[in-house]
Design an enzyme around this catalytic site. Structure first.
Site, PDB file in Angstrom:
ATOM      1  N   ARG A 182     -38.037 -15.157 -27.744  1.00 40.61           N
ATOM      2  CA  ARG A 182     -37.710 -14.553 -26.441  1.00 40.61           C
ATOM      3  C   ARG A 182     -38.388 -15.250 -25.262  1.00 40.61           C
ATOM      4  O   ARG A 182     -38.535 -14.673 -24.188  1.00 40.61           O
ATOM      5  CB  ARG A 182     -38.032 -13.064 -26.411  1.00 40.61           C
ATOM      6  CG  ARG A 182     -37.262 -12.300 -27.451  1.00 40.61           C
ATOM      7  CD  ARG A 182     -37.168 -10.831 -27.153  1.00 40.61           C
ATOM      8  NE  ARG A 182     -36.352 -10.216 -28.197  1.00 40.61           N
ATOM      9  CZ  ARG A 182     -36.826  -9.830 -29.374  1.00 40.61           C
ATOM     10  NH1 ARG A 182     -38.109  -9.983 -29.661  1.00 40.61           N
ATOM     11  NH2 ARG A 182     -36.017  -9.299 -30.262  1.00 40.61           N
ATOM     12  N   LYS A 193     -32.292 -24.351 -14.497  1.00 37.55           N
ATOM     13  CA  LYS A 193     -31.004 -24.093 -15.158  1.00 37.55           C
ATOM     14  C   LYS A 193     -31.043 -24.773 -16.512  1.00 37.55           C
ATOM     15  O   LYS A 193     -31.289 -25.972 -16.593  1.00 37.55           O
ATOM     16  CB  LYS A 193     -29.851 -24.678 -14.343  1.00 37.55           C
ATOM     17  CG  LYS A 193     -29.353 -23.761 -13.260  1.00 37.55           C
ATOM     18  CD  LYS A 193     -27.997 -24.247 -12.781  1.00 37.55           C
ATOM     19  CE  LYS A 193     -27.503 -23.412 -11.630  1.00 37.55           C
ATOM     20  NZ  LYS A 193     -26.220 -23.934 -11.110  1.00 37.55           N
ATOM     21  N   GLU A 242     -25.925 -38.045  -7.785  1.00 35.30           N
ATOM     22  CA  GLU A 242     -26.544 -36.756  -7.433  1.00 35.30           C
ATOM     23  C   GLU A 242     -27.357 -36.881  -6.137  1.00 35.30           C
ATOM     24  O   GLU A 242     -27.474 -35.929  -5.367  1.00 35.30           O
ATOM     25  CB  GLU A 242     -27.450 -36.238  -8.555  1.00 35.30           C
ATOM     26  CG  GLU A 242     -26.769 -36.049  -9.913  1.00 35.30           C
ATOM     27  CD  GLU A 242     -25.928 -34.773 -10.050  1.00 35.30           C
ATOM     28  OE1 GLU A 242     -25.777 -34.022  -9.054  1.00 35.30           O
ATOM     29  OE2 GLU A 242     -25.408 -34.547 -11.162  1.00 35.30           O
ATOM     30  N   LYS A 292     -34.208 -29.812  -3.218  1.00 34.92           N
ATOM     31  CA  LYS A 292     -33.732 -28.917  -4.278  1.00 34.92           C
ATOM     32  C   LYS A 292     -34.674 -27.723  -4.418  1.00 34.92           C
ATOM     33  O   LYS A 292     -34.229 -26.588  -4.567  1.00 34.92           O
ATOM     34  CB  LYS A 292     -33.584 -29.663  -5.609  1.00 34.92           C
ATOM     35  CG  LYS A 292     -33.089 -28.716  -6.696  1.00 34.92           C
ATOM     36  CD  LYS A 292     -32.249 -29.328  -7.760  1.00 34.92           C
ATOM     37  CE  LYS A 292     -31.754 -28.243  -8.714  1.00 34.92           C
ATOM     38  NZ  LYS A 292     -31.161 -28.772  -9.942  1.00 34.92           N
ATOM     39  N   GLU A 336     -28.726 -18.346  -7.986  1.00 34.87           N
ATOM     40  CA  GLU A 336     -27.405 -18.690  -7.460  1.00 34.87           C
ATOM     41  C   GLU A 336     -26.569 -17.482  -7.046  1.00 34.87           C
ATOM     42  O   GLU A 336     -25.416 -17.321  -7.452  1.00 34.87           O
ATOM     43  CB  GLU A 336     -26.648 -19.551  -8.481  1.00 34.87           C
ATOM     44  CG  GLU A 336     -25.571 -20.375  -7.815  1.00 34.87           C
ATOM     45  CD  GLU A 336     -25.005 -21.478  -8.714  1.00 34.87           C
ATOM     46  OE1 GLU A 336     -25.797 -22.231  -9.299  1.00 34.87           O
ATOM     47  OE2 GLU A 336     -23.791 -21.579  -8.777  1.00 34.87           O
ATOM     48  N   ARG A 377     -27.486 -21.513  -3.440  1.00 28.66           N
ATOM     49  CA  ARG A 377     -27.681 -22.518  -4.488  1.00 28.66           C
ATOM     50  C   ARG A 377     -26.362 -23.134  -4.957  1.00 28.66           C
ATOM     51  O   ARG A 377     -26.333 -24.264  -5.454  1.00 28.66           O
ATOM     52  CB  ARG A 377     -28.450 -21.912  -5.674  1.00 28.66           C
ATOM     53  CG  ARG A 377     -28.777 -22.938  -6.741  1.00 28.66           C
ATOM     54  CD  ARG A 377     -29.800 -22.466  -7.768  1.00 28.66           C
ATOM     55  NE  ARG A 377     -30.040 -23.534  -8.741  1.00 28.66           N
ATOM     56  CZ  ARG A 377     -30.970 -23.506  -9.673  1.00 28.66           C
ATOM     57  NH1 ARG A 377     -31.782 -22.468  -9.776  1.00 28.66           N
ATOM     58  NH2 ARG A 377     -31.111 -24.522 -10.510  1.00 28.66           N
ATOM     59  N   ASN A 405     -23.505 -27.523  -6.335  1.00 29.81           N
ATOM     60  CA  ASN A 405     -22.375 -27.873  -7.200  1.00 29.81           C
ATOM     61  C   ASN A 405     -21.339 -28.723  -6.474  1.00 29.81           C
ATOM     62  O   ASN A 405     -20.226 -28.893  -6.972  1.00 29.81           O
ATOM     63  CB  ASN A 405     -21.717 -26.610  -7.750  1.00 29.81           C
ATOM     64  CG  ASN A 405     -22.687 -25.813  -8.587  1.00 29.81           C
ATOM     65  OD1 ASN A 405     -23.386 -26.381  -9.419  1.00 29.81           O
ATOM     66  ND2 ASN A 405     -22.767 -24.518  -8.349  1.00 29.81           N
ATOM     67  N   HIS A 464     -18.918 -30.930  -8.252  1.00 31.88           N
ATOM     68  CA  HIS A 464     -19.022 -30.582  -9.666  1.00 31.88           C
ATOM     69  C   HIS A 464     -17.827 -29.809 -10.213  1.00 31.88           C
ATOM     70  O   HIS A 464     -17.558 -29.880 -11.404  1.00 31.88           O
ATOM     71  CB  HIS A 464     -20.307 -29.793  -9.930  1.00 31.88           C
ATOM     72  CG  HIS A 464     -21.526 -30.671  -9.981  1.00 31.88           C
ATOM     73  ND1 HIS A 464     -21.934 -31.439  -8.910  1.00 31.88           N
ATOM     74  CD2 HIS A 464     -22.413 -30.923 -10.974  1.00 31.88           C
ATOM     75  CE1 HIS A 464     -23.033 -32.106  -9.255  1.00 31.88           C
ATOM     76  NE2 HIS A 464     -23.340 -31.805 -10.502  1.00 31.88           N
ATOM     77  N   HIS A 507     -16.711 -31.645 -13.237  1.00 35.29           N
ATOM     78  CA  HIS A 507     -16.763 -31.120 -14.606  1.00 35.29           C
ATOM     79  C   HIS A 507     -15.398 -31.181 -15.268  1.00 35.29           C
ATOM     80  O   HIS A 507     -15.287 -31.447 -16.468  1.00 35.29           O
ATOM     81  CB  HIS A 507     -17.267 -29.665 -14.612  1.00 35.29           C
ATOM     82  CG  HIS A 507     -18.753 -29.548 -14.455  1.00 35.29           C
ATOM     83  ND1 HIS A 507     -19.374 -28.381 -14.051  1.00 35.29           N
ATOM     84  CD2 HIS A 507     -19.741 -30.444 -14.645  1.00 35.29           C
ATOM     85  CE1 HIS A 507     -20.679 -28.579 -14.000  1.00 35.29           C
ATOM     86  NE2 HIS A 507     -20.934 -29.822 -14.350  1.00 35.29           N
ATOM     87  N   HIS A 542     -21.353 -37.824 -16.433  1.00 33.89           N
ATOM     88  CA  HIS A 542     -21.542 -36.750 -15.455  1.00 33.89           C
ATOM     89  C   HIS A 542     -21.595 -37.288 -14.024  1.00 33.89           C
ATOM     90  O   HIS A 542     -20.882 -36.825 -13.146  1.00 33.89           O
ATOM     91  CB  HIS A 542     -22.815 -35.982 -15.807  1.00 33.89           C
ATOM     92  CG  HIS A 542     -23.117 -34.844 -14.886  1.00 33.89           C
ATOM     93  ND1 HIS A 542     -22.417 -33.663 -14.925  1.00 33.89           N
ATOM     94  CD2 HIS A 542     -24.011 -34.723 -13.880  1.00 33.89           C
ATOM     95  CE1 HIS A 542     -22.883 -32.852 -13.986  1.00 33.89           C
ATOM     96  NE2 HIS A 542     -23.861 -33.469 -13.342  1.00 33.89           N
TER      97      HIS A 542
END
Ligand code: NAD
Ligand code: ZN
Length: 352
Positions: free
Chosen positions: A112, A134, A176, A219, A229, A233, A237, A240, A244, A256
Site C-alpha cells: 500500500r 504521475k 517535451e 513543472k 490535475e 495541470r 498534456n 499529448h 498518444h 513518445h
C-alpha cells in the site's frame, strides 16, 4: 555545483537536485534500497550502481515502452516480496520515463505504498516524467490507463547521463522542452530558438543544466498549484491527446517525444483555426521542431478516423467530447473541447 528545485507539496514536498555528478548523492540514500532499471541502463550504469549502492537487490526489465505493462509491475512487486522488503523500503527508479512511471507505480502499490527516488537518465525523464508523481502503465486499450499519483521522495538529475543518450532520445526530451516553452514560458521557447541544431549536435551540459532546471521549476509550479490535475495541470498534456493516439496507432514505432511533436503541430493548427494563436507562431513552433530534427507531419498511413477514434479513448475526455490543450499565444495555454470537425480538419492539415 548542484542546483535544487523544491517541489512545495507540504508533507509530500521534495527536492529535485540537478547537476553534473549529483548521482553520487545516491550513496547517501541509506538502507532498504530496491533498484529497478532497464536492460540498456543496466548495461551502461550497472557497474556504477553497484559501486554507489553496494550489493542491493536489483530488478532489470527489457528496455522499451513494451515493458510498461501491468505484468512487469507485478514482477517488480513479487521480487520485492521475495527479497522481504517491508514498508521501510525505498525503490530507486534508475532510467527513463518507462522505468520511472513503472517503479513509481510499483512503489505506490507495494504494501500500500513505499517511498521511491527518481534518478532519471533520459532527457525526457529529467525535464518531465520524473517530476510530479504521475505513475502507471499502459494497457492495449490505451497508454497510462492504469496508474496513481505517488510523489517521489527525491529526484536526482545528473546531466552526465546525457553523454550516452542516443540522439533520437535527446530529441524526444527536446519535444517535451518545446512543449513546456509553448505552454508556460516564451523565454524558454526563445532560448531554444537560439541555435537549436546545437542542442542535438553537441551536448553542452551547462546549457542543458539551465534548461532542465527551468523545466523543473515550471513543472514544479504547475504540480504545486494542481497536484492531481483538477484543472491547470492538464495543460502539460499539450500535444499529448493527438500524440498518444499516434504513438498507439504506430504500435510505439513512433516514440513518445516524436508523437508529441506531431501532436503539438496538430494542436497548433487547431489553435490557428480557432484563433488562439497566430499563423506565425504556429510556423515558429514547426520551424523549431524541424530544426531539432523532430517530425512535424503525419504519415498518411494513419487515417483521420483512426486518429480520432484513438483520441476519443483518451482518459482525459469528458462528456463524450475530446479534450485538447491549445496554445494561447506562445507561453500560455488553455484546455478546450472543440467540435470534432475542427479536430478532424487539424489532423488533415498535418499530413505529409
Ligand atoms: N509520469 C509523467 O509525468 C510522464 C511524463 C512524460 C512521459 N512519461 C512517460 O515516459 C515514457 C517515455 O520515457 P523515455 O523517453 O525516457 O523512455 P525510456 O524509459 O524507454 O528510455 C528510452 C530509451 O533510452 C534508454 N536509455 C535511458 N537512459 C539512457 C542513457 N543515459 N544512455 C543511453 N540510453 C539510455 C532506455 O534504455 C530506453 O531504451 C513514456 O512511457 C511516457 O508515457 C511520463
Ligand atoms: Zn510526454
Amino acid at each position: 555545483m548542484a542546483e535544487v528545485v523544491r517541489v512545495g507539496l507540504g508533507e509530500r514536498a521534495y527536492d529535485i537536485v540537478i547537476g553534473s555528478g549529483v548521482r553520487e548523492r545516491a550513496a547517501e540514500l541509506g538502507a532498504g534500497l530496491f533498484l529497478v532499471t532497464d536492460s540498456r541502463v543496466e548495461e551502461l550504469y550497472g557497474a556504477w550502481a553497484k559501486q554507489a549502492f553496494g550489493a542491493v537487490e536489483t530488478f532489470v526489465f527489457p528496455a522499451g515502452e513494451c515493458s510498461k505493462e501491468p505484468a512487469t509491475v507485478v514482477d517488480i512487486c513479487r521480487r520485492a516480496a521475495a527479497a522481504r522488503f517491508d514498508r521501510r523500503a525505498c525503490f530507486i527508479a534508475l532510467g527513463g520515463g518507462v522505468t520511472g512511471d513503472m517503479t513509481g507505480f510499483a512503489a505506490a502499490i507495494y504494501m500500500r505504498g513505499v517511498a521511491f527516488v527518481q534518478i532519471p537518465t533520459t532527457l525526457l525523464a529529467m525535464v518531465d516524467s520524473s517530476v510530479g508523481g504521475k505513475t502507471g502503465v499502459d494497457i492495449p486499450e490505451g497508454k497510462n490507463l492504469i496508474g496513481v499519483f505517488h510523489q517521489p521522495k527525491m529526484v536526482l538529475i545528473d546531466t552526465d547521463f546525457l553523454k550516452t543518450l542516443p540522439v533520437r532520445e535527446i530529441r524526444c526530451g527536446l519535444a517535451e522542452i518545446v512543449k513546456t516553452g509553448v505552454i508556460l514560458d516564451a523565454g524558454l521557447f526563445r532560448e531554444l530558438e537560439q541555435d537549436p541544431a546545437a542542442l542535438v549536435e553537441r551536448i553542452d551540459l551547462n546549457r542543458y543544466e539551465k534548461i532542465i532546471r527551468r523545466c523543473c521549476e515550471l513543472k514544479a509550479g504547475v504540480v504545486v498549484a494542481d497536484e492531481r490535475e483538477a484543472g491547470l495541470r492538464a495543460i502539460l498534456n499539450y500535444g499529448h491527446t493527438f500524440g498518444h493516439a499516434v504513438e498507439l496507432l504506430s504500435n510505439f514505432s513512433i516514440s513518445h517525444g516524436e508523437a508529441v511533436a506531431i501532436g503539438m503541430c496538430a494542436a497548433a493548427e487547431l489553435a490557428v483555426k480557432l484563433g488562439s494563436i497566430s499563423h506565425e507562431d504556429a510556423a515558429r513552433q514547426k520551424a523549431l521542431l524541424t530544426a531539432l530534427g523532430l517530425p512535424a507531419v503525419l504519415d498518411r498511413r494513419y487515417s483521420v478516423d483512426a486518429v480520432l477514434d484513438a483520441m476519443g479513448r483518451d482518459k482525459k475526455n469528458s462528456g463524450g467530447r475530446i479534450k485538447v490543450v491549445l496554445p494561447d499565444g506562445i507561453g500560455r495555454a488553455k484546455v478546450c473541447q472543440p467540435p470534432v470537425e475542427a479536430i478532424r480538419a487539424a489532423v488533415e492539415a498535418i499530413y505529409a
